[in-house]
Design an enzyme around this catalytic site. Structure first.
Site, PDB file in Angstrom:
ATOM      1  N   ASP A  87       0.845  -1.191   0.000  1.00  0.00           N
ATOM      2  CA  ASP A  87       0.000   0.000   0.000  1.00  0.00           C
ATOM      3  C   ASP A  87       0.886   1.249   0.000  1.00  0.00           C
ATOM      4  OD1 ASP A  87       0.811  -0.665   2.688  1.00  0.00           O
ATOM      5  OD2 ASP A  87      -0.621   0.801   3.453  1.00  0.00           O
ATOM      6  N   GLU A 152       0.065  -1.019   5.701  1.00  0.00           N
ATOM      7  CA  GLU A 152       1.120  -0.502   6.580  1.00  0.00           C
ATOM      8  C   GLU A 152       0.948   0.980   6.849  1.00  0.00           C
ATOM      9  OE1 GLU A 152       4.831   1.242   7.990  1.00  0.00           O
ATOM     10  OE2 GLU A 152       3.821   1.716   6.122  1.00  0.00           O
TER      11      GLU A 152
HETATM   12 ZN   LIG Z   1       6.804   2.256   4.038  1.00  0.00          ZN
END
Ligand SMILES: [Zn+2]
Length: 442
Positions: A87, A152
């Site tokens: 992501d 994340e």
């Molecule tokens: Zn990163």
């Protein structure tokens, strides 16, 4: 260890990793919403075709994590895991000179959101691992794991945290390489590569002042809680708490040829050489306070009886609330306000003296004998913390080596406009991931 060049040549490797990164960038995985499934399916197909066992597992249908495993002969040995997140943060195309999802190869760079953070590392890890597997190589002992996670950039709840909590047996590892290090910088005539060994914790708190409400048309009618913040803000602007060096920070200064007993002198010299080094490294040396939000009266015509200032406070690993409270006493004094903690997350770390560090250092020594590695303490945090928490014996480092684009060039591009990676650096990192697997797993 087999000769890496006989397993797969550097030119072939560069071609593969460039292609994987361009394709990855073209999947828009801005989080939220992430929508990482198509990117993960692409990676699973690439690794699966090369011989990896792949599994897509997630808490949400559209946001699976990828676990890819290359088993060895069955001989006991370490599990080496290459971790990455697919992501990204958002990108405003209006601020870019190229489409953030183009994956263009131009002027020697691959352009796009995630080109540095961190689709580049994912591409390097995947291309290195796939090319090894395709060549017929298998670990002589232990196994190689590629884990690509989602979410994340929003805290990892659906990604690394979910995987290590829900399926620890599938991602258990002895050595882990993740983001957070590998940048190169110059100091006092030498070149250094960072290896991220530790991450700071987050101890956010509020400073609260009290007064008496009154009608704002008569300033002296009440007792204005907001005005009591003026000296608090002034002091926060003047200084930070005293340095508190962890073992990693001491080792960093020593590596730079500085005296860990004199951090103020070291920081002054760093600043003199390159102010950006000071900005980036000083937070590694202690507790920091950054005021970020303030609130007081809900109504413009009411003198506030309460004001609240929120402080983003970062704390070196091994330290906690007592050190923060001492810092508050040093910087703000003791009177005129109350303190309320809103978040307490301790920092995390891995040992510095390990076989993994030895391999990183000796690889660098071969590739760039005049450079050396230094440990760093990340002021922020990464998914490594979830793995360190789940597997206390796991040695996790942030390391994705870049030799052409330096730390000072990379820093403003991460989460910024015109994010791009030098294709030579992408190749350099891919060679590292290929060579490390061969060195550690045979
Ligand atoms: Zn990163």
């Amino acid at each position: 260890m087999p000769d890496p060049a006989t397993v797969i040549g550097d030119a072939e490797l560069q071609e593969e990793t460039t292609d994987v990164l361009q394709r990855l960038i073209r999947f828009n995985t801005v989080n939220p919403p992430g929508d990482e499934r198509p990117a993960q399916e692409f990676l699973a197909a690439h690794l699966g075709a090369a011989g990896f066992e792949c599994e897509l597992l997630g808490a949400e249908q559209g946001r699976p994590n990828l676990i890819a495993r290359l088993r060895g002969s069955g001989a006991a040995g370490p599990a080496l895991c290459y971790l990455g997140h697919v992501d990204t943060v958002l990108a405003d195309p209006g601020e870019w000179t190229r489409d953030p999802w183009s994956g263009d190869l131009a002027e020697g760079f691959i352009w796009g959101r995630g080109a540095l953070d961190m689709k580049s590392q994912v591409a390097a890890e995947v291309a290195a691992a796939a090319s090894l597997a395709r060549s017929g190589w298998r670990p002589a002992a232990g196994e190689l794991l590629i884990v690509a996670v989602v979410d994340e950039e929003a805290g990892g709840e659906l990604g690394a945290r979910w995987l290590t909590c829900e399926h620890p047996e599938k991602v258990r590892c002895d050595f882990l390489i993740n983001e957070g290090g590998g940048d190169v910088f110059e100091y006092d005539g030498r070149r250094y590569y960072t290896v991220c060994c530790a991450e700071k914790g987050v101890f956010r708190f509020s400073v609260v002042t009290h007064g008496v409400a009154g009608h704002a048309s008569m300033p002296a009618m009440g007792d204005n809680a907001l005005l009591k913040m003026a000296p608090v803000l002034a002091r926060l602007g003047e200084r930070q708490p005293a340095y508190r060096l962890t073992g990693e920070a001491q080792e960093l200064l020593r590596g730079l040829g500085e005296d860990p007993e004199d951090p103020a002198g070291a920081i002054a010299r760093l600043r003199g050489f390159d102010p950006l080094l000071d900005v980036m490294f000083e937070p590694m040396l202690g507790v920091t306070f950054t005021p970020t939000r303030i609130s007081a009266s809900e109504k413009v015509n009411v003198i506030p009886s309460r004001a609240e200032l929120k402080i983003d406070c970062r704390v070196p690993p091994g330290m906690g609330e007592p050190e923060v409270r001492e810092g508050i006493a040093e910087v703000l004094g003791e009177d005129g306000f109350a303190i309320e903690f809103t978040e307490r997350v301790e920092g995390n770390r891995s040992r510095m003296a390990t076989p993994l560090m030895d391999e990183i250092s000796s690889w660098l020594a071969e590739r760039e004998p005049e450079a050396q590695s230094v440990p760093i303490v990340l002021p922020g945090f990464t998914d490594s913390r979830h793995f360190r928490e789940a597997f206390p014996d796991c040695v996790a480092y942030g390391f994705c080596p870049q030799r052409h684009q330096t730390l000072r060039e990379v820093a403003p591009l991460v989460h910024g406009a015109d994010e791009r990676i030098d294709v030579r650096d992408l190749a350099f990192a891919t060679e590292f991931f290929r060579d490390l697997a061969l060195r550690l797993l045979g």
